[in-house]
Design a protein around this motif. Structure first.
Motif, PDB file in Angstrom:
ATOM      1  N   PRO A  23      -6.047  -4.578   6.533  1.00 49.78           N
ATOM      2  CA  PRO A  23      -6.614  -3.265   6.877  1.00 49.78           C
ATOM      3  C   PRO A  23      -7.551  -3.334   8.070  1.00 49.78           C
ATOM      4  O   PRO A  23      -7.555  -2.426   8.909  1.00 49.78           O
ATOM      5  CB  PRO A  23      -7.384  -2.863   5.617  1.00 49.78           C
ATOM      6  N   ARG A  60      -5.526  -3.275  11.081  1.00 50.58           N
ATOM      7  CA  ARG A  60      -4.422  -2.311  11.053  1.00 50.58           C
ATOM      8  C   ARG A  60      -3.088  -3.009  11.356  1.00 50.58           C
ATOM      9  O   ARG A  60      -2.284  -2.540  12.157  1.00 50.58           O
ATOM     10  CB  ARG A  60      -4.661  -1.150  12.037  1.00 50.58           C
ATOM     11  N   ARG A 119       0.835  -1.207   0.000  1.00 46.48           N
ATOM     12  CA  ARG A 119       0.000   0.000   0.000  1.00 46.48           C
ATOM     13  C   ARG A 119       0.865   1.249   0.000  1.00 46.48           C
ATOM     14  O   ARG A 119       1.525   1.565   0.985  1.00 46.48           O
ATOM     15  CB  ARG A 119      -0.948  -0.026   1.198  1.00 46.48           C
TER      16      ARG A 119
END
Ligand SMILES: [Zn+2]
Length: 140
Positions: free
Chosen positions: A54, A57, A42
């Motif tokens: 994601p 996190r 990313r």
């Protein structure tokens, strides 16, 4: 989910030194087995983590032992010639890793570094990934 089309994405990745390496492919296979959604490299995150989960996190780096200087690892040998050159290069690599990881932590990410030499044991890597995810709460 991924905003880049496949062609641009592969161009982006080809530009980055050492991406899509065999150790990285191994980690991707393991991540697939775990069955959680992840994204690759990313660009909007410090250090372009090799894999990102994601929802948790969680940023994962797959580090080559030589370039990233795995402590006490036989693969992190010092070349016999041009030692000053290599020393400076390695120090810069390690400093960059540290800065990028600190930046990710500051953004609320958890960082997991997997070393190339550890990837022979896929089941232990799978355990570590699962353990990291179990400790983290889904963000939504
Ligand atoms: Zn190593």
């Amino acid at each position: 989910m991924d905003k880049l089309d496949p062609e641009r994405r592969s161009q982006n990745m080809a530009r980055v030194h050492g991406k899509n390496t065999e150790p990285e492919m191994r980690v991707r296979r393991i991540a697939h087995r775990i069955g959680l959604r992840f994204r690759l490299h990313r660009a909007d995150l410090p250090g372009r983590p090799d894999l990102v989960f994601p929802r948790y996190r969680l940023a994962v780096f797959v580090h080559g032992c030589f370039w990233h200087r795995h402590t006490d690892c036989s693969r992190a040998s010092m070349p016999a010639t041009r030692r000053e050159f290599w020393k400076a290069k390695f120090e810069a690599n390690v400093a960059r890793d540290r800065t990028q990881q600190a930046a990710l932590l500051a953004l609320g990410w958890t960082v997991l570094v997997l070393w190339e030499c550890e990837l022979k044991d896929e089941s232990s890597i799978e355990k570590r990934l699962r353990a990291a995810i179990d400790r983290l709460c889904p963000s939504n």
